[in-house]
Design an enzyme around this catalytic site. Sequence first.
Site, mmCIF file in Angstrom:
data_model
loop_
_atom_site.group_PDB
_atom_site.id
_atom_site.type_symbol
_atom_site.label_atom_id
_atom_site.label_comp_id
_atom_site.label_asym_id
_atom_site.label_seq_id
_atom_site.Cartn_x
_atom_site.Cartn_y
_atom_site.Cartn_z
ATOM 1 N N SER A 124 -27.479 21.714 11.951
ATOM 2 C CA SER A 124 -28.375 20.930 11.084
ATOM 3 C C SER A 124 -27.506 20.095 10.164
ATOM 4 O O SER A 124 -26.330 20.432 9.933
ATOM 5 C CB SER A 124 -29.220 21.901 10.247
ATOM 6 N N TYR A 162 -30.884 29.354 4.901
ATOM 7 C CA TYR A 162 -30.767 28.365 5.981
ATOM 8 C C TYR A 162 -29.417 27.649 5.913
ATOM 9 O O TYR A 162 -28.715 27.508 6.918
ATOM 10 C CB TYR A 162 -31.929 27.369 5.862
HETATM 11 P P1 NAD Z 1 -39.762 25.062 16.034
HETATM 12 O O1 NAD Z 1 -40.397 25.933 14.999
HETATM 13 O O2 NAD Z 1 -40.536 23.945 16.623
HETATM 14 O O3 NAD Z 1 -39.236 25.968 17.232
HETATM 15 C C1 NAD Z 1 -38.530 27.148 16.994
HETATM 16 C C2 NAD Z 1 -38.395 27.911 18.293
HETATM 17 O O4 NAD Z 1 -37.684 29.122 17.993
HETATM 18 C C3 NAD Z 1 -39.725 28.336 18.905
HETATM 19 O O5 NAD Z 1 -39.616 28.291 20.321
HETATM 20 C C4 NAD Z 1 -39.894 29.774 18.439
HETATM 21 O O6 NAD Z 1 -40.694 30.563 19.305
HETATM 22 C C5 NAD Z 1 -38.447 30.210 18.485
HETATM 23 N N1 NAD Z 1 -38.175 31.385 17.679
HETATM 24 C C6 NAD Z 1 -38.387 31.582 16.356
HETATM 25 N N2 NAD Z 1 -38.034 32.829 16.006
HETATM 26 C C7 NAD Z 1 -37.588 33.429 17.143
HETATM 27 C C8 NAD Z 1 -37.110 34.710 17.438
HETATM 28 N N3 NAD Z 1 -37.017 35.677 16.514
HETATM 29 N N4 NAD Z 1 -36.736 34.972 18.719
HETATM 30 C C9 NAD Z 1 -36.846 34.041 19.687
HETATM 31 N N5 NAD Z 1 -37.312 32.813 19.460
HETATM 32 C C10 NAD Z 1 -37.674 32.512 18.201
HETATM 33 O O7 NAD Z 1 -38.405 24.556 15.365
HETATM 34 P P2 NAD Z 1 -37.491 23.243 15.603
HETATM 35 O O8 NAD Z 1 -37.759 22.306 14.492
HETATM 36 O O9 NAD Z 1 -37.591 22.768 16.998
HETATM 37 O O10 NAD Z 1 -36.044 23.854 15.313
HETATM 38 C C11 NAD Z 1 -35.193 24.274 16.355
HETATM 39 C C12 NAD Z 1 -33.784 24.380 15.823
HETATM 40 O O11 NAD Z 1 -33.360 23.118 15.307
HETATM 41 C C13 NAD Z 1 -33.631 25.371 14.673
HETATM 42 O O12 NAD Z 1 -32.422 26.072 14.789
HETATM 43 C C14 NAD Z 1 -33.612 24.482 13.448
HETATM 44 O O13 NAD Z 1 -32.919 25.060 12.374
HETATM 45 C C15 NAD Z 1 -32.885 23.270 13.992
HETATM 46 N N6 NAD Z 1 -33.114 22.049 13.220
HETATM 47 C C16 NAD Z 1 -34.376 21.516 13.120
HETATM 48 C C17 NAD Z 1 -34.549 20.352 12.396
HETATM 49 C C18 NAD Z 1 -35.884 19.705 12.275
HETATM 50 O O14 NAD Z 1 -35.988 18.722 11.516
HETATM 51 N N7 NAD Z 1 -36.895 20.123 13.005
HETATM 52 C C19 NAD Z 1 -33.474 19.769 11.738
HETATM 53 C C20 NAD Z 1 -32.218 20.349 11.847
HETATM 54 C C21 NAD Z 1 -32.059 21.491 12.600
#
Ligand code: NAD
Length: 262
Positions: free
Chosen positions: A145, A158
């Site tokens: 991130s 985080y």
């Molecule tokens: P999201 O909430 O859409 O998806 C998260 C996924 O993780 C889902 O498939 C959920 O089922 C799974 N998950 C959550 N807890 C779990 C567990 N205990 N075991 C197995 N699976 C689990 O989130 P996203 O926005 O797509 O984020 C995905 C990654 O990208 C994360 O690591 C997040 O920190 C990172 N990220 C997101 C953003 C953003 O703006 N969305 C920015 C920077 C980094």
Amino acid sequence: MTATMLKGKTAVITGSTSGIGLGIAHAMAEAGANIVLNGLGTAAENAQVVDEVARHGTKVAFGEANMMKPDEIAAMMAKMEADFGGVDILVNNAGIQHVAPIEDFPAAKWDAIIAINLSSSFHTIQAAVPGMKKRNWGRIINICSAHSLRASTHKAAYVAAKHGLAGLTKVVALELAKEGVTCNAVSPGFVWTPLVEAQLPDIAKAEGISIEEAKKKVLVRQPSGEFATVDQIGALAAFLASEPAAAITGANYSIDGGWTAQ
Ligand code: NAD
């Protein structure tokens, strides 16, 4: 990215039933990879996502494991190594968020975020590396991130987890540099996914503003003024998994509309 760039490779993508992980699954399947999905949906929801990704024509399976549980992670990785004849690409993407000032930050949320956003990657990498070394080929991509490079208030766990994951990325890259295995981080800024959408009510409440205003406030950090898309993250991850990316290791790619250039 051509439809054969990842042909014959198998990618395990944690947290891929939604958002960025699902975007990466589509991009890698489109490039010819077999895909192992993972996440916390119901059996029916998981089956639906498997069908959705399988439309690209490669083999798609669901790997059951709660990323908070090391024994479940080990069992999933061992099963997929056996079922697919090897895990070639590992994308550590599962992640959750909780926003609170440090003095009110619930210890249980701290533990969960460190377990899912950081420790799960240690466990998946430890399971995947022996096979990758044996085959002298592997790609490990850790979804970090902008918060692996910058801090924000109210995101203690985080930011700590993502800085930790960026550090783990570099160590793994160095240890495997002569083994045909690369390890890189991808650091998105704000991407429009359910994780971001879920934060908006908290921000709106804390600041006494509307959800629409909270959305604009979030994007103030991102000079482009636009959310990145899951397709853009997917395309970068698929490239990093491909043969032309063989010399890229230990890198942390920002995909954040200029956020960390500031
Ligand atoms: P999201 O909430 O859409 O998806 C998260 C996924 O993780 C889902 O498939 C959920 O089922 C799974 N998950 C959550 N807890 C779990 C567990 N205990 N075991 C197995 N699976 C689990 O989130 P996203 O926005 O797509 O984020 C995905 C990654 O990208 C994360 O690591 C997040 O920190 C990172 N990220 C997101 C953003 C953003 O703006 N969305 C920015 C920077 C980094």
